[in-house]
Motif scaffolding. Structure first.
Motif: not given
Length: 80
Positions: A4-7, A19-29, A67-73, A75-80
């Motif tokens: 998931t591309f963040i910014a 650049t920052v992404w989230v790999d939600q499957d792996a639970g990693e930034f 980074l804050r947005e990536a954390i929210d994504v 943790e599931g608190t930012d729904v895209r």
């Protein structure tokens, strides 16, 4: 793996930028940043070894919101 591309760095020219992404499957930034110099590496090594599978990089403070947005994504608190 679906990232998931963040910014990108807001001060970028559009290429070769932190650049920052989230790999939600792996639970990693996933973070692209600037390589650190030898002096920074040496200072980081005072806290312990850096394994071959890891690296130290720099990210500008102006990317704190990303980074804050990536954390929210992650943790599931930012729904895209």
């Amino acid at each position: 793996m679906a990232l998931t591309f963040i910014a990108k760095d807001p001060n970028t020219d559009g290429a070769n930028c932190p650049t920052v992404w989230v790999d939600q499957d792996a639970g990693e930034f996933v973070i692209q940043g600037w390589k650190v110099d030898e002096a920074t590496t040496a200072e980081c090594l005072t806290a312990g070894p850096i394994p071959a599978s890891e690296t130290v990089l720099r990210l500008p403070v102006r990317m704190a919101a990303a980074l804050r947005e990536a954390i929210d994504v992650a943790e599931g608190t930012d729904v895209r």
